[in-house]
Design a protein around this motif. Structure first.
Motif, PDB file in Angstrom:
ATOM      1  N   GLN A 231       0.908   4.654  -2.801  1.00 41.07           N
ATOM      2  CA  GLN A 231       0.670   5.976  -2.605  1.00 41.07           C
ATOM      3  C   GLN A 231       1.650   6.843  -2.563  1.00 41.07           C
ATOM      4  O   GLN A 231       1.610   8.100  -3.226  1.00 41.07           O
ATOM      5  CB  GLN A 231      -0.051   6.184  -1.359  1.00 41.07           C
ATOM      6  N   ARG A 232       2.833   6.489  -2.299  1.00 45.26           N
ATOM      7  CA  ARG A 232       4.063   7.359  -2.455  1.00 45.26           C
ATOM      8  C   ARG A 232       4.307   7.616  -4.015  1.00 45.26           C
ATOM      9  O   ARG A 232       4.648   8.548  -4.369  1.00 45.26           O
ATOM     10  CB  ARG A 232       5.401   6.565  -1.835  1.00 45.26           C
ATOM     11  N   MET A 233       4.223   6.552  -4.947  1.00 41.78           N
ATOM     12  CA  MET A 233       4.506   6.851  -6.130  1.00 41.78           C
ATOM     13  C   MET A 233       3.373   8.090  -6.755  1.00 41.78           C
ATOM     14  O   MET A 233       3.850   8.513  -7.678  1.00 41.78           O
ATOM     15  CB  MET A 233       4.354   5.507  -6.846  1.00 41.78           C
TER      16      MET A 233
ATOM     17  N   LYS B 198       0.984  -1.469   0.004  1.00 43.49           N
ATOM     18  CA  LYS B 198       0.208   0.024   0.042  1.00 43.49           C
ATOM     19  C   LYS B 198       0.890   1.235   0.131  1.00 43.49           C
ATOM     20  O   LYS B 198       0.526   2.301  -0.704  1.00 43.49           O
ATOM     21  CB  LYS B 198      -0.921   0.082   1.138  1.00 43.49           C
ATOM     22  N   HIS B 199       1.903   1.266   0.790  1.00 44.06           N
ATOM     23  CA  HIS B 199       2.797   2.369   1.024  1.00 44.06           C
ATOM     24  C   HIS B 199       3.238   2.996  -0.617  1.00 44.06           C
ATOM     25  O   HIS B 199       3.222   4.044  -0.698  1.00 44.06           O
ATOM     26  CB  HIS B 199       4.095   1.985   1.939  1.00 44.06           C
ATOM     27  N   MET B 200       3.842   1.846  -1.285  1.00 39.99           N
ATOM     28  CA  MET B 200       4.482   2.490  -2.479  1.00 39.99           C
ATOM     29  C   MET B 200       3.669   2.925  -3.205  1.00 39.99           C
ATOM     30  O   MET B 200       3.841   3.986  -4.157  1.00 39.99           O
ATOM     31  CB  MET B 200       5.506   1.239  -2.978  1.00 39.99           C
TER      32      MET B 200
ATOM     33  N   ARG C  13      10.183   5.163  14.670  1.00 41.76           N
ATOM     34  CA  ARG C  13      10.016   3.709  15.397  1.00 41.76           C
ATOM     35  C   ARG C  13       9.434   2.956  14.392  1.00 41.76           C
ATOM     36  O   ARG C  13       8.454   3.107  13.184  1.00 41.76           O
ATOM     37  CB  ARG C  13       8.759   4.390  16.412  1.00 41.76           C
ATOM     38  N   ARG C  14       9.670   1.807  14.725  1.00 40.78           N
ATOM     39  CA  ARG C  14       9.175   0.502  14.006  1.00 40.78           C
ATOM     40  C   ARG C  14       8.478  -0.385  14.906  1.00 40.78           C
ATOM     41  O   ARG C  14       8.985  -0.481  16.215  1.00 40.78           O
ATOM     42  CB  ARG C  14      10.249  -0.244  13.104  1.00 40.78           C
ATOM     43  N   THR C  15       7.675  -1.355  14.498  1.00 38.81           N
ATOM     44  CA  THR C  15       7.283  -2.600  15.450  1.00 38.81           C
ATOM     45  C   THR C  15       7.678  -3.824  14.969  1.00 38.81           C
ATOM     46  O   THR C  15       7.317  -4.162  13.546  1.00 38.81           O
ATOM     47  CB  THR C  15       5.713  -2.413  15.630  1.00 38.81           C
TER      48      THR C  15
ATOM     49  N   VAL D  36      12.490   1.679   2.026  1.00 33.63           N
ATOM     50  CA  VAL D  36      11.412   2.130   1.092  1.00 33.63           C
ATOM     51  C   VAL D  36      10.830   3.684   1.757  1.00 33.63           C
ATOM     52  O   VAL D  36      10.327   4.381   0.940  1.00 33.63           O
ATOM     53  CB  VAL D  36      10.500   1.256   1.234  1.00 33.63           C
ATOM     54  N   HIS D  37      11.097   3.949   3.027  1.00 34.61           N
ATOM     55  CA  HIS D  37      10.467   5.316   3.426  1.00 34.61           C
ATOM     56  C   HIS D  37      11.555   6.228   3.473  1.00 34.61           C
ATOM     57  O   HIS D  37      11.070   7.417   3.920  1.00 34.61           O
ATOM     58  CB  HIS D  37      10.040   5.072   5.044  1.00 34.61           C
ATOM     59  N   ARG D  38      12.502   6.207   2.647  1.00 32.90           N
ATOM     60  CA  ARG D  38      13.460   7.230   2.761  1.00 32.90           C
ATOM     61  C   ARG D  38      12.811   8.827   2.200  1.00 32.90           C
ATOM     62  O   ARG D  38      12.031   8.509   1.611  1.00 32.90           O
ATOM     63  CB  ARG D  38      14.514   6.802   1.817  1.00 32.90           C
ATOM     64  N   CYS D  39      13.154   9.660   2.865  1.00 31.46           N
ATOM     65  CA  CYS D  39      12.428  11.060   2.775  1.00 31.46           C
ATOM     66  C   CYS D  39      12.435  11.147   1.235  1.00 31.46           C
ATOM     67  O   CYS D  39      13.242  11.171   0.431  1.00 31.46           O
ATOM     68  CB  CYS D  39      13.302  12.013   3.360  1.00 31.46           C
ATOM     69  N   MET D  40      10.988  11.694   1.251  1.00 34.51           N
ATOM     70  CA  MET D  40      10.632  11.728  -0.283  1.00 34.51           C
ATOM     71  C   MET D  40      10.924  13.153  -0.783  1.00 34.51           C
ATOM     72  O   MET D  40      11.027  13.373  -1.918  1.00 34.51           O
ATOM     73  CB  MET D  40       9.026  11.577  -0.255  1.00 34.51           C
TER      74      MET D  40
HETATM   75  C1  HEM Z   1      16.205  18.416   6.051  1.00 37.62           C
HETATM   76  C2  HEM Z   1      14.780  18.034   5.476  1.00 37.62           C
HETATM   77  C3  HEM Z   1      14.275  16.969   6.227  1.00 37.62           C
HETATM   78  C4  HEM Z   1      14.673  15.759   6.667  1.00 37.62           C
HETATM   79  C5  HEM Z   1      15.890  15.727   7.559  1.00 37.62           C
HETATM   80  C6  HEM Z   1      13.559  14.746   6.478  1.00 37.62           C
HETATM   81  C7  HEM Z   1      13.633  13.545   7.075  1.00 37.62           C
HETATM   82  C8  HEM Z   1      12.722  12.523   6.907  1.00 37.62           C
HETATM   83  C9  HEM Z   1      12.936  11.240   7.468  1.00 37.62           C
HETATM   84  C10 HEM Z   1      13.659  10.889   8.591  1.00 37.62           C
HETATM   85  C11 HEM Z   1      11.638  10.161   6.834  1.00 37.62           C
HETATM   86  C12 HEM Z   1      11.525   9.064   7.275  1.00 37.62           C
HETATM   87  C13 HEM Z   1      12.492   7.989   6.591  1.00 37.62           C
HETATM   88  C14 HEM Z   1      12.282   6.620   6.877  1.00 37.62           C
HETATM   89  O1  HEM Z   1      11.422   6.251   7.712  1.00 37.62           O
HETATM   90  O2  HEM Z   1      13.147   5.928   6.438  1.00 37.62           O
HETATM   91  C15 HEM Z   1      11.109  11.206   5.983  1.00 37.62           C
HETATM   92  C16 HEM Z   1       9.994  10.846   5.456  1.00 37.62           C
HETATM   93  C17 HEM Z   1       9.240  11.727   4.507  1.00 37.62           C
HETATM   94  N1  HEM Z   1       9.673  13.074   4.136  1.00 37.62           N
HETATM   95 FE1  HEM Z   1      11.188  14.133   4.866  1.00 37.62          FE
HETATM   96  N2  HEM Z   1      12.664  15.244   5.614  1.00 37.62           N
HETATM   97  C18 HEM Z   1      13.093  16.436   5.144  1.00 37.62           C
HETATM   98  C19 HEM Z   1      12.196  17.221   4.360  1.00 37.62           C
HETATM   99  C20 HEM Z   1      11.224  16.807   3.464  1.00 37.62           C
HETATM  100  C21 HEM Z   1      10.708  17.790   2.767  1.00 37.62           C
HETATM  101  C22 HEM Z   1      10.998  19.141   2.151  1.00 37.62           C
HETATM  102  C23 HEM Z   1       9.314  17.131   2.434  1.00 37.62           C
HETATM  103  C24 HEM Z   1       8.402  17.781   1.388  1.00 37.62           C
HETATM  104  C25 HEM Z   1       7.456  17.405   1.025  1.00 37.62           C
HETATM  105  C26 HEM Z   1       9.357  15.862   2.966  1.00 37.62           C
HETATM  106  C27 HEM Z   1       8.415  14.695   2.871  1.00 37.62           C
HETATM  107  C28 HEM Z   1       8.614  13.498   3.279  1.00 37.62           C
HETATM  108  C29 HEM Z   1       7.530  12.370   3.053  1.00 37.62           C
HETATM  109  C30 HEM Z   1       6.532  12.526   2.154  1.00 37.62           C
HETATM  110  C31 HEM Z   1       8.185  11.365   4.031  1.00 37.62           C
HETATM  111  C32 HEM Z   1       7.322   9.878   3.933  1.00 37.62           C
HETATM  112  C33 HEM Z   1       8.020   8.929   2.756  1.00 37.62           C
HETATM  113  C34 HEM Z   1       7.610   7.571   2.768  1.00 37.62           C
HETATM  114  O3  HEM Z   1       6.890   7.134   3.796  1.00 37.62           O
HETATM  115  O4  HEM Z   1       7.648   6.892   1.834  1.00 37.62           O
HETATM  116  N3  HEM Z   1      10.702  15.827   3.695  1.00 37.62           N
HETATM  117  N4  HEM Z   1      11.622  12.530   5.867  1.00 37.62           N
END
Ligand code: HEM
Length: 418
Positions: A109-111, A105-107, A307-309, A364-368
């Motif tokens: 929506q992310r896509m 489900k995650h991917m 956090r994860r479970t 997979v959840h690396r910041c989008m």
């Molecule tokens: C320096 C700035 C930022 C940092 C340090 C940061 C950090 C993070 C981290 C740690 C995660 C989770 C990664 C994981 O669970 O492996 C994340 C996910 C996410 N971030 Fe960022 N973020 C930043 C900026 C942004 C910006 C500007 C947006 C704009 C839209 C954004 C949108 C998201 C989204 C949508 C996710 C979820 C991705 C997923 O679950 O697939 N972030 N971010």
């Protein structure tokens, strides 16, 4: 909650160490606690805390191991923060977004949302973001002491978010307000005075404003902003019919893009002031800015943990984790791991492996939004060095008691133009 000062680090029994205490982040005294965990127990169990029992994962290597093993370590089962998902009352909307979903489900929506922050779209946004950054810098009160967080960090990210969402520009500070509110949960901030019902009402106000925006945008031709992209993507075009999904995803994008970038901007100024030699390196060679941006994100680490479970029993770093256990990846600690980053507490703007940081997570959840964040920071610093010899920190930095977002509230500065 017991208050332990930094001086207690060595005398506290290992099994009693609680690195989730918000005051550690308010006082910026977390470093030696994590240094001890990395050395003595990189996978550490705390049997009792305000957030219940949890595992702390503190080394760079093991954090990557957890973050990439999304089959075992779930984001959906118990959410992504050390505090368990908060339900105000039955029938109240909590907000669900793809950051708290597992595959597939995650991917999916992310896509759907990802193209809004893909390189091509960012190239479209760059001139506007630069123009808005220049406008802020040109209007700063030279000769006066002012709060960098309010005037620059918050204002710039508010402008960027308004641009990204196509949100009414004059009302951009609302986005900041909602983002702050979304993370204002007592177990995270240590602040019990938050009225959770009021918070809920306000967040419903956010949802209402975005519904309106959605309806208006649906009648317009497709454009580069996020709402338009969601409307015109098959996966998300009916998101507005599902209040959980709607509020959740909107909040994710506001919070994701707000606090994080804001605190990287503030943290960067603090770091350069703390290490004046590094500031000089920057003046001598502005070509270092892209690497410096990565280093600032490492050094600040705006998201303290995820956090994860565990979905099944698993061995990690010699410890036996059981199905259902709460596992916390402390990114702040991974980014200070001396095994990967020599002299890790220091900001070194030409650090060769700055990009190896885990501040954006892994897997997979690396910041989008990582490229958007880096672009914003790069533009800002390019424009700062053109105008100011020094952004000088002239007073005490004030931080927030929050174990999820590494928040900076006040950085009093004075500008020294070139
Ligand atoms: C320096 C700035 C930022 C940092 C340090 C940061 C950090 C993070 C981290 C740690 C995660 C989770 C990664 C994981 O669970 O492996 C994340 C996910 C996410 N971030 Fe960022 N973020 C930043 C900026 C942004 C910006 C500007 C947006 C704009 C839209 C954004 C949108 C998201 C989204 C949508 C996710 C979820 C991705 C997923 O679950 O697939 N972030 N971010």
């Amino acid at each position: 909650m017991s208050i332990k000062e930094t001086s207690d680090v060595d005398s506290t029994p290992l099994e009693e160490i609680d690195v989730s205490r918000p005051e550690l982040f308010q006082n910026d005294s977390w470093q030696p606690w994590f240094a001890r965990l990395r050395k003595e127990a990189p996978v550490h169990y705390l049997a009792d805390s305000v957030n219940g029992p949890f595992w702390s994962v503190s080394s760079h290597q093991l954090i990557k191991e957890v973050d990439t093993n999304n089959k075992v370590f779930s984001s959906e089962k118990g959410g992504i923060a050390i505090v368990d998902p908060y339900v105000v009352e039955e029938n109240q909307i909590q907000g669900q977004s793809f950051i708290t979903l597992d595959e597939p489900k995650h991917m999916k929506q992310r896509m759907a949302v990802a193209p809004s922050v893909a390189p091509k779209n960012l190239a479209e946004l760059e001139p506007l973001i630069r123009e808005r950054a220049i406008d802020i810098l040109e209007n700063l009160p030279v000769g006066e002491t002012f709060n960098w967080v309010q005037e620059v960090s918050i204002e710039l990210t508010a402008r960027m978010l308004a641009t990204l969402f196509g949100f009414p520009y004059e009302e951009r500070r609302q986005l900041v307000y909602w983002s702050d509110l979304a993370t204002a949960v007592p177990e995270v901030t240590g602040d019990d005075s938050i009225d959770m019902n009021k918070r809920y009402e306000e967040l419903m106000g956010a949802a209402a404003a975005f519904y309106q925006l959605w309806v208006a945008r649906a009648q317009e031709p497709p454009s580069f902003d996020l709402i338009s992209m969601l409307i015109h993507n098959e996966e998300t075009s009916r998101m507005n019919e599902d209040p959980e999904l709607f509020l959740g995803n909107i909040l994710l994008l506001i919070v994701g893009g707000n606090d994080t970038t804001r605190n990287s901007i503030s943290g960067g100024v603090i770091g350069l002031n703390k290490y004046p030699d590094e500031y000089q390196k920057l003046r001598d060679n502005p070509g270092l800015i892209p690497n410096m941006v990565s280093e600032m994100v490492r050094w600040q680490t705006p998201v303290i943990h995820m956090r994860r479970t565990a979905l099944e029993d698993i061995e990690l770093g010699g410890q036996q984790i059981k199905a259902g256990d709460k596992v916390v990846m402390w990114y702040v600690s991974g980014n200070r791991d001396e095994a990967v980053f020599p002299d890790a507490d220091k900001l070194i703007i030409d650090r060769p492996n700055a990009r190896a940081h885990v501040a954006f997570g892994f897997g997979v959840h690396r910041c989008m939004g990582n490229r958007l964040a880096e672009m914003q920071l790069r533009i800002l610093w390019e424009e700062i060095v053109k105008r100011f010899h020094t952004v000088e920190v002239v007073g005490d930095v004030e931080r927030l008691p929050n174990n999820f977002i590494r928040g900076i509230k006040d950085v009093p500065v004075r500008l020294h133009p070139i």
